[in-house]
Design an enzyme around this catalytic site. Structure first.
Site, PDB file in Angstrom:
ATOM      1  N   SER A  52       0.509  -0.809   0.011  1.00  0.00           N
ATOM      2  CA  SER A  52       0.441  -0.561   0.279  1.00  0.00           C
ATOM      3  C   SER A  52       0.870   1.350  -0.200  1.00  0.00           C
ATOM      4  CB  SER A  52      -1.196  -0.020   1.311  1.00  0.00           C
ATOM      5  OG  SER A  52      -0.079  -0.370   2.270  1.00  0.00           O
ATOM      6  N   ASN A  53       1.936   0.842   0.381  1.00  0.00           N
ATOM      7  CA  ASN A  53       2.935   2.417   0.362  1.00  0.00           C
ATOM      8  C   ASN A  53       3.559   1.986  -0.707  1.00  0.00           C
ATOM      9  OD1 ASN A  53       3.597   3.876   3.126  1.00  0.00           O
ATOM     10  ND2 ASN A  53       3.629   1.494   3.251  1.00  0.00           N
ATOM     11  N   LYS A 101      -0.656 -10.449   6.541  1.00  0.00           N
ATOM     12  CA  LYS A 101      -0.139  -9.781   7.072  1.00  0.00           C
ATOM     13  C   LYS A 101      -1.328  -9.016   7.758  1.00  0.00           C
ATOM     14  CE  LYS A 101       1.605  -4.207   5.869  1.00  0.00           C
ATOM     15  NZ  LYS A 101       2.154  -3.195   4.901  1.00  0.00           N
TER      16      LYS A 101
END
Length: 320
Positions: free
Chosen positions: A60-61, A184
């Site tokens: 997502s980064n 995660k």
């Protein structure tokens, strides 16, 4: 033990992921909005030298939704080549491969295998979330795991999945698949994390916290480390926190966890663009995100950067 290379029944054994810090890297662009190879290389080198356990691309980064398939593969190949040149050719490279269809997800997994990945990380499909039952989601992950040439990690991040939040029951059911090797949990639900750890009979299955702000909580529940965006800015602080906990220096670990959590809160509030802005401020690289995202400016930017001062000072001390 998971396997790779080819479809099920034709994979080679893969060692379980080592515990520790995994950094989901940001994507870097040149002034003409192309992939910035040089900065990708230098950032990867900085992370490798900080003692991390592995790297993640297209999390997502990493602005995966802003990248073409070709650009994703270019970043993977650049990251893998840098690892080889830095003497860590076997460093794990987890590649984000979530897509809205099972077909494209499998395609991304195949491309990850061909461009240097060692594992893939999959968000649940969510665009048609109202039409997806738990059974359909489980079938999606199993179908991907059957076809993926790389071992699969489940990525549970409700904020990036239209609020879809996989339960511990669903995760434990998926963990029975031989090519699903970890999860995660960016949901931040430490009770769920503890249930997944306690309910999993496979010692090679890895359970990672999804943010640095609950590193101690993850480790105390038996988790194996964190996959944390703050690691782009403060990898040494995140690694040191894990070391202190395992060394039994609990008071020191708790104190550092407070510093890390405050720094991570700044990153959580600002998103990946705040990480890029802080990299630019404190490391002189980072650059802009792709439109329509943008960095803050003026007083808002200064207020945002002020929230990173404490963690960056800690990182500076640990680098000495």
């Amino acid at each position: 033990m998971a396997t790779t290379e080819g479809n099920k029944g034709n994979r080679h054994p893969v060692a379980p992921l080592n515990p520790g810090l995994y950094v989901p890297t940001v994507a870097f662009f040149t002034s003409d909005d192309s992939i910035d190879i040089d900065t990708t290389v230098s950032h990867t080198i900085q992370l490798i030298k900080s003692g991390i356990a592995g790297l993640v691309t297209h999390g997502s980064n990493g602005e995966a939704v802003h990248l073409s398939h070709t650009e994703r593969q270019l970043i993977n190949r650049t990251t893998r080549k840098t690892c080889e040149q830095e003497g860590v050719p076997d460093m794990p490279l987890i590649v984000g491969c979530g897509a809205q269809s099972t077909r494209e997800t499998i395609q991304l997994c195949q491309e990850a295998a061909g461009s240097g990945g060692t594992h893939v990380m999959i968000l649940p499909p969510s665009y048609y979330g109202a039409l997806l039952t738990t059974d359909l989601i489980i079938d999606h992950f199993r179908s991907v795991a059957d076809a993926s040439p790389l071992p699969v990690l489940i990525y549970n991040f409700p904020a990036a999945s239209g609020g879809l939040d996989l339960s511990s029951d669903t995760i434990l059911e998926l963990a029975k698949h031989p090519n699903i090797v970890g999860v995660k949990l960016t949901c931040g639900n430490t009770g769920k994390l503890a249930r997944v750890v306690a309910g999993n009979q496979d010692s090679s299955f890895r359970t990672f916290g999804g943010s640095a702000d609950f590193t101690i909580q993850t480790l105390a529940a038996g988790g194996h480390g964190v996959i944390a965006g703050l690691g782009n800015l403060a990898p040494r602080a995140c690694v040191e926190l894990i070391r202190l906990w395992h060394a039994g220096k609990l008071a020191e670990a708790a104190q550092l966890q407070g510093v890390v959590a405050r720094g991570d809160w700044a990153a959580i509030k600002g998103g990946f663009v705040s990480i890029k802005a802080a990299l630019q401020r404190y490391r002189s690289y980072g650059g802009h995100p792709r439109r329509p995202c943008a960095l803050l400016e003026g007083g808002l930017l200064e207020s945002q950067m002020a929230e990173f001062e404490e963690i960056m000072e800690m990182e500076k001390q640990l680098a000495c």
